[in-house]
Design a protein around this motif. Sequence first.
Motif, short mmCIF file in Angstrom:
data_model
loop_
_atom_site.label_atom_id
_atom_site.label_comp_id
_atom_site.label_asym_id
_atom_site.label_seq_id
_atom_site.Cartn_x
_atom_site.Cartn_y
_atom_site.Cartn_z
N GLU A 859 0.84 -1.22 0.00
CA GLU A 859 0.00 0.00 0.00
C GLU A 859 0.85 1.24 0.00
O GLU A 859 0.58 2.21 -0.70
N MET A 860 1.83 1.16 0.84
CA MET A 860 2.73 2.31 0.90
C MET A 860 3.32 2.59 -0.46
O MET A 860 3.42 3.74 -0.89
N ASP A 861 3.74 1.57 -1.11
CA ASP A 861 4.32 1.76 -2.44
C ASP A 861 3.32 2.42 -3.38
O ASP A 861 3.64 3.37 -4.11
N LYS A 862 2.15 1.88 -3.28
CA LYS A 862 1.09 2.43 -4.15
C LYS A 862 0.91 3.91 -3.87
O LYS A 862 0.87 4.76 -4.78
N LYS A 863 0.78 4.16 -2.63
CA LYS A 863 0.55 5.57 -2.26
C LYS A 863 1.69 6.43 -2.75
O LYS A 863 1.47 7.53 -3.30
N LYS A 864 2.81 6.00 -2.52
CA LYS A 864 3.99 6.78 -2.94
C LYS A 864 3.95 7.05 -4.43
O LYS A 864 4.17 8.19 -4.88
N ALA A 865 3.60 6.03 -5.13
CA ALA A 865 3.54 6.19 -6.59
C ALA A 865 2.50 7.26 -6.93
O ALA A 865 2.74 8.17 -7.74
N GLN A 866 1.38 7.10 -6.26
CA GLN A 866 0.32 8.08 -6.53
C GLN A 866 0.79 9.47 -6.18
O GLN A 866 0.60 10.44 -6.92
N GLN A 867 1.35 9.60 -5.07
CA GLN A 867 1.84 10.88 -4.58
C GLN A 867 2.81 11.48 -5.58
O GLN A 867 2.72 12.68 -5.92
N ALA A 868 3.68 10.68 -6.00
CA ALA A 868 4.70 11.18 -6.93
C ALA A 868 4.02 11.78 -8.16
O ALA A 868 4.37 12.90 -8.61
N LYS A 869 3.09 11.05 -8.62
CA LYS A 869 2.36 11.55 -9.80
C LYS A 869 1.69 12.86 -9.49
O LYS A 869 1.83 13.86 -10.21
#
Lengths: 910, 96
Positions: A859-869
């Motif tokens: 989840e964290m990874d996902k979030k991070k990816a989203q955040q980055a975008k």
Amino acid sequence: MADDPPRTPTPSGSRKGSGKKAAPAPNKLAPPAAAAQKKSKESVTKSKSQHDAQPPQGIVPLFMATKSQEIYECICDEHVTEDNPYKLIKKADIIQDMKMRAAISDFHPVKQLVLDYPGEELLIAYDPDFKFGQNFFLCATEEAKMEHLHPGGAGAEGEEGVEAAGEEGAEEEDNAVYVYKPPEAKEWVTQGSQVEVEDEIVVDTRDKIRFRASRVRKEFGAAITFEDRDADTSAAEQGLAASCLACPSYADTNFTIKKAELDNAVQAVPEMTDGSSQTDWKHPVTASVQYEPRVISVEEAKVAQQSEEFKQFVQASLPRFELALQQNTIMDVFFDDWAVLGEEDTNFGSKSDSHLKEYQSFTDLQYSKDKTVTCVDWHPQIKGVMAVACCERLTFDERIDNANKLLMSPSLILIWSFADPIHPQLLLEGPDDICCFKFCPTNPNIVAGGCINGQLVLWDITEYSEKLSSNRGNNSKASQKKAAMFGEEMQPETPTIRYCAVSAIENSHRNIISSVDWLPDHYELNRFGIPVENRLSECCQIMTCGTDGHVMVWDIRAPKAPANTKDQQAEKSAPPRPFGVSQVFKHLDLSWKPLLKLSMAKTDSSGDYSPLKFSLTEKQGVRDHVPQPAGGKPETTGMSKVPSAKNQRPLECIATNYFLGSEDGEVIYASFKLEKDNETGKSNVPKPTWSVAPHDGPVNTLQRNPFFSDILLSVGGWTFAIWKEGVTSGAILQSACAPKLYTAGHWSTTRPAVFFLGTKDGNVEVWDLLDRTHEPLLVQNVTAAQVTQIVPWVVSKKQHLVAVSDNVGTLHILEIPWNLRHPASGEKQAVEGFFDREIQRIEYFDKKAVARANERSKEMDKKKAQQAKADEVSDDALMEEYKVEYDSYKQLEKKLLQQLGLIEEEKPEI
Amino acid sequence: MSEVEETIKRIQSHKGVLGIIVVNSEGIPIRTSLDNSTTVQYAGLIHQLTMKARSTVRDIDPQNDLTFLRLRSKKHEIMVAPDKEYLLIVIQNPSE
């Protein structure tokens, strides 16, 4: 009778005469009667003559002295008596006597008479009445002699003749001569006997009747004819004379006594009796039979199997078999539910049954008062004997302060026996306070103990082992009697045994030895910590752990080689045994070095663990996995030398890992096998593989379950925990914090799910894992002080005891009730299942934790990816937003400061 | 032949079956899955017991005959199916 009257006076008259004549003539009464007549005449004359003292003619009185009587044998009353007064003496004798004695002779006065005497013999007669004047008289003439000797002999002629002779005789002799007179026939007068006689006489009273019977001659000898005739009245009617009377039988009343009682005896007698006179026939009986089964050859069997009947048979039997086999697998029809049902309910009992009953308590006023008991151990073999180690209750500082005093007081292990609760049986003296000790399992006469100063001590109580096992209780009485003899009141002396070996101080622990244990006898360790086979099957190695962070392994056998020569020399000149100490371990004394020294370095940080307790995997007595030692036992048993390394076979099956419990509450898993460092070539102590710190205080108990060797109980601080070897993620069960400190713990020896815990305020808690795991099953207060040790022990099948020791020196022995010592049916499986479930739970949680961690990271990874975008797109917009916010913030700041009066209001520009 | 084999194998593969013995009318084992000494012992003893059981049944009712005999002991169960000429013995451990 005409003669009668004259008779009466006669006796009186002729008494004198008849006195002399009484002997000769009893049948001469009649003549004396006649003579008496004469005598009556004569008596008158005699009486006259007597007066005159004139002896009759021919009679000469003679006095005979005693001497003369003797000579002539006519002693008075001896040869001559009244009845027999006559004595004939020869004339010649008299003459001789007269010649001899002359005038003295009694016959002297009648000398002439004697000489003139015609006859040959003279008659001397005894005259006791002195009728003639002297005691004797002599018949001078023959006639007189004849008269005397034969009185009345010539007087058979007639009366007259007799009378005449009698007269003469009477004059001469004065004796009446009895003359025979025939009886006259007289008239018979009946006196009354005639009647009897007449009675007897048969006299005819009448004439005799005469009868004459005749018969016809021809009838003599004729044939006789008899005929019958009735003997009753009808015969009379017939006209015949009743020639015979009938005597019919009739019931005579005299004889009709009814028998009311009848004596009768019955005896059961067998009708048959058996007798045999020959010996038993011992017929041969088969004693043993040896047989061989019949077999058929393989070909025949094949042939049979291929036959048609066989096929049919098999096909037909198949359904039956299937039915039976399936029935059995479905359920066991013979299982007795009823019997099993009642098993658990029998233990309900009463409340009192389910608590620990106080059995006995031991304390010694002298040695264990106010001391703390550090260690308790039961004697492995002798029932009812246990040992207790006492220590002073002082902190380290206090010890230093009182060091001098402490040196004087001995440090003792007390050995108690059930027989005597007041006096310990034996005292083992150590160099310093003993913190822990253990009996050697294979040789209970050896006790190993660890001291507070880090030394390891050995005692040998072989001498007293019989005393311990045999006379328990008799000892005190005997010694008390001895004391009474001397008039003193002495306490019975408890024997004290000094330690026989102590380890070298430099090589011992630097701090207290907290735990000591014997290595099981099926293996031993060599210098590298590799377990090798133990040929002796005796415990010879001890493992100790101390708070200085070391675990040491000691060997009680003598070390090898160079020390040997010194030892031998020392032995030869060995001094006498000091203090009566056993010399078995002399080789170890003061020079004992550990075989193996392991330091417990901490895994994560620097420093060492300070182990308090350790627990080995191998159990004494469990040696199924160990192969039998090859080559059998060595010849020298007992404490022999350490065998050389090459003779020993390393054992692969022994686990070299063990658990440690430390002072900081950690549980450590380590191995005592030295690792070879490949680089340096040295052997290094391996670091512990795993450690965890579950407890808040020092671990005081680390013990394996007696039924499951991979389940451990660790007790420390306010909690306890159960571990499984191999499960490193955590404890299977960890308890909540208890209200009081746990100070002791022990598994139950008979129930796999039960263990005992001791608390600081003297309670003993009994926990049952199958019952409930959040609280104890039973809490019982045993003592007022802190419980220091709990050691249960099976004394006998019916008696399970637990020894609880406390901080004030008392040892309490409690009896475990039935429900706490008898395992429930299937308890072992249930406990096993429990542990398995717990392990599964842990694993599940671990898995879950891992899974969740994975998820989270995802989840964290996902979030991070989203955040980055999102960041990239709206970077500027964000900046503007920030600016607006900043402006509003600034305004707010101004306002606040103005309100606070820190900034003057800006004057508006004029 | 193969059916016979198959049947016997089927019985033998049942759960808990320890062994199977076929005995002829004289009591001599023809076929067995156990070792020799055990087979001989079982064959001799069970044969005698079966004869006795059969005679018992027929004594009570001559029209009757023994079809199956189950002998259950603590450790296992012995099942016997008698026939005119043969005897099939199966030993099973039921508690597994």
